[in-house]
Design a protein around this motif. Structure first.
Motif, mmCIF file in Angstrom:
data_model
loop_
_atom_site.group_PDB
_atom_site.id
_atom_site.type_symbol
_atom_site.label_atom_id
_atom_site.label_comp_id
_atom_site.label_asym_id
_atom_site.label_seq_id
_atom_site.Cartn_x
_atom_site.Cartn_y
_atom_site.Cartn_z
ATOM 1 N N ALA A 34 -54.654 27.459 27.324
ATOM 2 C CA ALA A 34 -55.222 26.666 25.470
ATOM 3 C C ALA A 34 -53.961 26.913 25.058
ATOM 4 C CB ALA A 34 -56.474 27.039 25.161
ATOM 5 N N ALA A 35 -53.612 28.543 24.524
ATOM 6 C CA ALA A 35 -52.248 28.730 23.733
ATOM 7 C C ALA A 35 -50.969 28.446 24.105
ATOM 8 C CB ALA A 35 -52.514 30.289 23.549
ATOM 9 N N ALA A 36 -51.064 27.750 24.964
ATOM 10 C CA ALA A 36 -49.313 27.514 25.593
ATOM 11 C C ALA A 36 -49.377 26.105 25.650
ATOM 12 C CB ALA A 36 -49.623 27.518 27.249
ATOM 13 N N ARG A 37 -51.003 26.016 25.695
ATOM 14 C CA ARG A 37 -51.015 23.977 25.136
ATOM 15 C C ARG A 37 -50.568 23.707 23.765
ATOM 16 N NH1 ARG A 37 -52.482 19.196 28.698
ATOM 17 N NH2 ARG A 37 -52.319 20.359 30.806
ATOM 18 N N ASP A 38 -51.055 24.771 22.853
ATOM 19 C CA ASP A 38 -50.837 24.776 21.429
ATOM 20 C C ASP A 38 -49.958 24.681 20.824
ATOM 21 O OD1 ASP A 38 -53.556 24.066 21.243
ATOM 22 O OD2 ASP A 38 -54.338 26.605 20.811
ATOM 23 N N ILE A 39 -48.683 26.044 21.565
ATOM 24 C CA ILE A 39 -47.531 26.141 22.040
ATOM 25 C C ILE A 39 -46.320 24.627 21.443
ATOM 26 C CG2 ILE A 39 -45.191 27.398 22.749
ATOM 27 C CD1 ILE A 39 -47.226 29.545 22.957
ATOM 28 N N GLN A 40 -46.784 24.131 23.081
ATOM 29 C CA GLN A 40 -45.892 23.047 23.489
ATOM 30 C C GLN A 40 -46.348 21.183 22.387
ATOM 31 O OE1 GLN A 40 -47.297 22.239 27.339
ATOM 32 N NE2 GLN A 40 -46.873 24.472 28.108
ATOM 33 N N LEU A 41 -47.659 21.180 22.180
ATOM 34 C CA LEU A 41 -47.744 20.744 21.364
ATOM 35 C C LEU A 41 -46.949 20.720 19.774
ATOM 36 C CD1 LEU A 41 -52.173 20.481 21.061
ATOM 37 C CD2 LEU A 41 -50.144 18.361 21.065
ATOM 38 N N ALA A 42 -47.230 22.346 18.767
ATOM 39 C CA ALA A 42 -46.338 22.288 17.660
ATOM 40 C C ALA A 42 -45.094 22.236 18.207
ATOM 41 C CB ALA A 42 -46.518 23.976 17.512
ATOM 42 N N ARG A 43 -43.952 22.633 19.804
ATOM 43 C CA ARG A 43 -42.578 22.581 19.939
ATOM 44 C C ARG A 43 -42.199 21.381 19.684
ATOM 45 N NH1 ARG A 43 -42.709 24.192 24.660
ATOM 46 N NH2 ARG A 43 -42.581 26.734 23.968
ATOM 47 N N TYR A 44 -43.405 19.810 20.572
ATOM 48 C CA TYR A 44 -42.817 18.794 20.194
ATOM 49 C C TYR A 44 -43.288 18.057 19.211
ATOM 50 C CZ TYR A 44 -42.069 19.664 25.107
ATOM 51 O OH TYR A 44 -41.728 20.574 25.990
ATOM 52 N N ALA A 45 -44.649 18.508 18.161
ATOM 53 C CA ALA A 45 -44.719 17.768 16.872
ATOM 54 C C ALA A 45 -42.865 18.194 16.038
ATOM 55 C CB ALA A 45 -45.623 17.894 16.438
ATOM 56 N N ALA A 46 -43.038 19.863 16.454
ATOM 57 C CA ALA A 46 -42.285 19.939 15.069
ATOM 58 C C ALA A 46 -40.294 18.923 15.875
ATOM 59 C CB ALA A 46 -41.224 21.286 15.583
ATOM 60 N N ALA A 47 -40.147 18.873 16.719
ATOM 61 C CA ALA A 47 -38.852 17.806 17.611
ATOM 62 C C ALA A 47 -38.796 16.243 17.249
ATOM 63 C CB ALA A 47 -38.805 18.237 18.704
ATOM 64 N N GLY A 48 -39.826 16.243 16.301
ATOM 65 C CA GLY A 48 -40.747 14.717 15.904
ATOM 66 C C GLY A 48 -40.777 13.309 16.584
ATOM 67 N N MET A 49 -41.641 14.728 18.250
ATOM 68 C CA MET A 49 -41.471 13.879 19.325
ATOM 69 C C MET A 49 -43.549 14.137 19.474
ATOM 70 S SD MET A 49 -39.032 14.097 22.154
ATOM 71 C CE MET A 49 -39.548 12.581 22.566
ATOM 72 N N PRO A 50 -44.421 13.829 18.318
ATOM 73 C CA PRO A 50 -45.804 13.900 18.639
ATOM 74 C C PRO A 50 -46.006 13.277 19.746
ATOM 75 C CG PRO A 50 -45.528 12.216 16.271
ATOM 76 C CD PRO A 50 -44.500 12.945 17.506
ATOM 77 N N GLN A 51 -46.198 12.155 20.330
ATOM 78 C CA GLN A 51 -46.638 11.557 21.519
ATOM 79 C C GLN A 51 -46.567 12.355 22.324
ATOM 80 O OE1 GLN A 51 -43.616 10.887 20.076
ATOM 81 N NE2 GLN A 51 -42.521 10.514 22.100
ATOM 82 N N VAL A 52 -45.438 13.839 22.410
ATOM 83 C CA VAL A 52 -44.960 13.923 24.185
ATOM 84 C C VAL A 52 -46.147 15.540 23.707
ATOM 85 C CG1 VAL A 52 -43.764 16.021 24.817
ATOM 86 C CG2 VAL A 52 -43.133 13.703 23.921
#
Length: 194
Positions: A96-114
């Protein structure tokens, strides 16, 4: 199992559906779930059948499989062993923590769909999955030794980035890459044995 991931809604009149690679690969694996590594008493016959099946898989199909893991049968001795140090609840928290890291990473990169590393485009992957110097050296050597295709190279980076996320590491280290490469090695070993 989720419903078929078709690119369009099924209509009788359409006469054609297009399924994603993830769905097709998953169905292929489930259709052949009965083919497994043999126990010692039937090794020769079952091993030959397994290798024959395995060799029938095309290289491009195998290149799309990120994790190739042999799961041996559980023995009585395995059942006597003490439970693992990390239980299911702890593993679930790390995932779950790894998924949260990934969600935040891609949202910050301007790709919230990833949502995960598996969904990231290769162009972005080069930036977010940059290994450290030791990891880069290992990856270069492994790419030559294992004859990684461009797709295989990017698959290794995706898995290594996920392993680093599970460890809570900012950068991909040599250990993350070594583990990711080990998941691809099983297929190479079996192809050499055939």
């Amino acid at each position: 199992m989720e419903a078929p991931a078709a690119s369009q809604q099924p209509h009788r009149s359409a006469g054609r559906l297009t399924f994603t690679q993830r769905y097709l690969t998953d169905r292929h694996a489930h259709a052949h779930a009965s083919i497994r590594r043999p126990s010692s008493y039937a090794y020769e016959t079952a091993s030959a059948a397994f290798l024959t099946y395995f060799m029938s898989l095309s290289g491009p199909l195998m290149d799309r499989i990120d994790l190739r893991i042999e799961v041996p049968a559980v023995t009585a001795a395995d059942l006597i062993l003490p439970p693992p140090a990390e239980g299911s609840a702890e593993v679930a928290r790390r995932v779950a923590a790894a998924r949260d890291i990934q969600l935040a990473r891609y949202a910050a990169a301007g790709m919230p769909q990833v949502r995960t590393n598996a969904e990231a485009p290769s162009s972005l992957l080069e930036t977010i999955a940059q290994p450290d110097a030791h990891g880069q050296k290992l990856l270069r050597e492994a790419a030559e030794t294992m004859h990684l295709t461009a797709r295989g190279y990017h698959r290794v980076l995706r898995v290594a980035r996920t392993l680093a996320d599970l460890d809570g590491a900012e950068t991909i280290g040599r250990l993350h890459l070594a583990e990711a490469l080990s998941y691809r090695a099983l297929a190479d070993d079996l192809r050499r044995a055939a």
